[in-house]
Write a protein that holds these residues in place. Structure first.
Motif, PDB file in Angstrom:
ATOM      1  N   THR A  17       0.823  -1.204   0.000  1.00  0.00           N
ATOM      2  CA  THR A  17       0.000   0.000   0.000  1.00  0.00           C
ATOM      3  C   THR A  17       0.863   1.262   0.000  1.00  0.00           C
ATOM      4  O   THR A  17       0.490   2.276  -0.599  1.00  0.00           O
ATOM      5  N   ALA A  21       0.733   4.177  -3.047  1.00  0.00           N
ATOM      6  CA  ALA A  21       0.623   5.622  -2.825  1.00  0.00           C
ATOM      7  C   ALA A  21       1.785   6.372  -3.471  1.00  0.00           C
ATOM      8  O   ALA A  21       1.602   7.437  -4.070  1.00  0.00           O
ATOM      9  N   VAL A  33      -4.535  11.555  -4.146  1.00  0.00           N
ATOM     10  CA  VAL A  33      -3.949  10.250  -3.806  1.00  0.00           C
ATOM     11  C   VAL A  33      -3.907  10.074  -2.290  1.00  0.00           C
ATOM     12  O   VAL A  33      -4.227   9.006  -1.765  1.00  0.00           O
ATOM     13  N   THR A  37      -5.932   7.162  -0.336  1.00  0.00           N
ATOM     14  CA  THR A  37      -5.143   6.200   0.434  1.00  0.00           C
ATOM     15  C   THR A  37      -5.504   6.243   1.907  1.00  0.00           C
ATOM     16  O   THR A  37      -5.788   5.210   2.535  1.00  0.00           O
ATOM     17  N   TYR A  38      -5.496   7.445   2.469  1.00  0.00           N
ATOM     18  CA  TYR A  38      -5.772   7.569   3.904  1.00  0.00           C
ATOM     19  C   TYR A  38      -7.222   7.206   4.219  1.00  0.00           C
ATOM     20  O   TYR A  38      -7.505   6.595   5.262  1.00  0.00           O
ATOM     21  N   THR A 123      -8.067   5.087  -6.081  1.00  0.00           N
ATOM     22  CA  THR A 123      -6.964   4.905  -5.136  1.00  0.00           C
ATOM     23  C   THR A 123      -7.442   4.174  -3.889  1.00  0.00           C
ATOM     24  O   THR A 123      -6.781   3.237  -3.409  1.00  0.00           O
ATOM     25  N   VAL A 127      -6.033   0.532  -2.561  1.00  0.00           N
ATOM     26  CA  VAL A 127      -5.403   0.423  -1.245  1.00  0.00           C
ATOM     27  C   VAL A 127      -6.205  -0.498  -0.332  1.00  0.00           C
ATOM     28  O   VAL A 127      -5.630  -1.318   0.389  1.00  0.00           O
ATOM     29  N   GLU A 131      -4.717  -3.823   1.349  1.00  0.00           N
ATOM     30  CA  GLU A 131      -4.554  -3.818   2.803  1.00  0.00           C
ATOM     31  C   GLU A 131      -5.323  -4.938   3.487  1.00  0.00           C
ATOM     32  O   GLU A 131      -4.975  -5.360   4.590  1.00  0.00           O
ATOM     33  N   HIS A 160      -1.001   5.688  10.282  1.00  0.00           N
ATOM     34  CA  HIS A 160      -1.344   5.688   8.856  1.00  0.00           C
ATOM     35  C   HIS A 160      -1.158   7.076   8.247  1.00  0.00           C
ATOM     36  O   HIS A 160      -0.728   7.199   7.089  1.00  0.00           O
ATOM     37  N   THR A 164       1.336   7.545   5.210  1.00  0.00           N
ATOM     38  CA  THR A 164       0.739   7.958   3.940  1.00  0.00           C
ATOM     39  C   THR A 164       1.291   9.299   3.482  1.00  0.00           C
ATOM     40  O   THR A 164       1.596   9.478   2.294  1.00  0.00           O
TER      41      THR A 164
END
Length: 205
Positions: A17, A21, A33, A37-38, A123, A127, A131, A160, A164
């Motif tokens: 992951t 990113a 992004v 991602t977050y 995205t 992810v 994950e 995270h 990230t």
């Protein structure tokens, strides 16, 4: 909180992951992004903490009385397993393999996204899929089964966020300054240390 932060941070740096990113941020809008991602990692954190609390409640509501904190022992066992596994893999170079997997995951997405929401959603989906079932996913379940869920959520989200943000902004150069072996040894040691701490707490209940 500190356990959640450190375990997530050392689990995420250099994994699939993280590289997803990194690669997307090099090609697309960094803010979008990061948001995708977050957002996916935050959702995964809530799910894993919920599962951990389910195990905790299941232990407390067994149909028979027992003084054995099975949820704590399960959490300690998971943390110990991941700690030993992480240390044993320290001599193996996993970063290149994870990066190749990430490249395969982002291939075919196209070079540009006209719609920012489409980029965020894509995205997040990539992810989330990468994950699911990851080491950090199970580590968060283990912590949430034995510790305060609010603190676990807060620590995991902070970890995270840092990982990230690093991936999106300077992820392409992090590998030049951070040793994969050092991260693996440090992360594995933390898993084992927190497993021992969980067992001590269990026996003191």
């Amino acid at each position: 909180f500190l356990q959640g932060l450190l375990l997530i941070l050392f689990s995420e740096i250099g994994d699939k992951t993280f590289f997803i990113a990194v690669l997307l941020a090099l090609q697309q809008d960094k803010k979008a992004v990061f948001a995708g991602t977050y957002g996916a990692l935050a959702a995964m954190t809530v799910i894993s903490v919920t599962l951990g609390q389910f195990l905790h409640q299941l232990d407390e509501n067994l149909p028979f009385e027992t003084s054995v904190p099975w949820d704590d022992f399960l959490a300690a066992g998971l943390l110990l397993f991941f700690g030993v596994q992480t240390i044993r893999s320290a001599e193996e170079s996993k970063a290149e393999e994870e990066e190749e997997d990430a490249k395969e995951a982002v291939e075919g997405l196209g070079s540009t996204f006209n719609d920012e929401m489409a980029l965020i959603a894509t995205t997040a989906a990539l992810v989330f899929g990468a994950e699911w079932g990851d080491k950090s996913f199970f580590a968060t379940i283990a912590l949430a089964a034995a510790a305060d869920p609010g603190q676990v959520v807060g620590g995991a989200l902070a970890g995270h966020f840092i990982a990230t943000a690093g991936a999106v902004t300077i992820g392409d150069v992090i590998g030049d300054y951070i040793s994969e072996r050092v991260v693996a040894y440090a992360g594995g040691s933390l898993f084992i240390l927190f497993a021992v701490g969980t067992l001590v707490d269990a026996f003191n209940k």
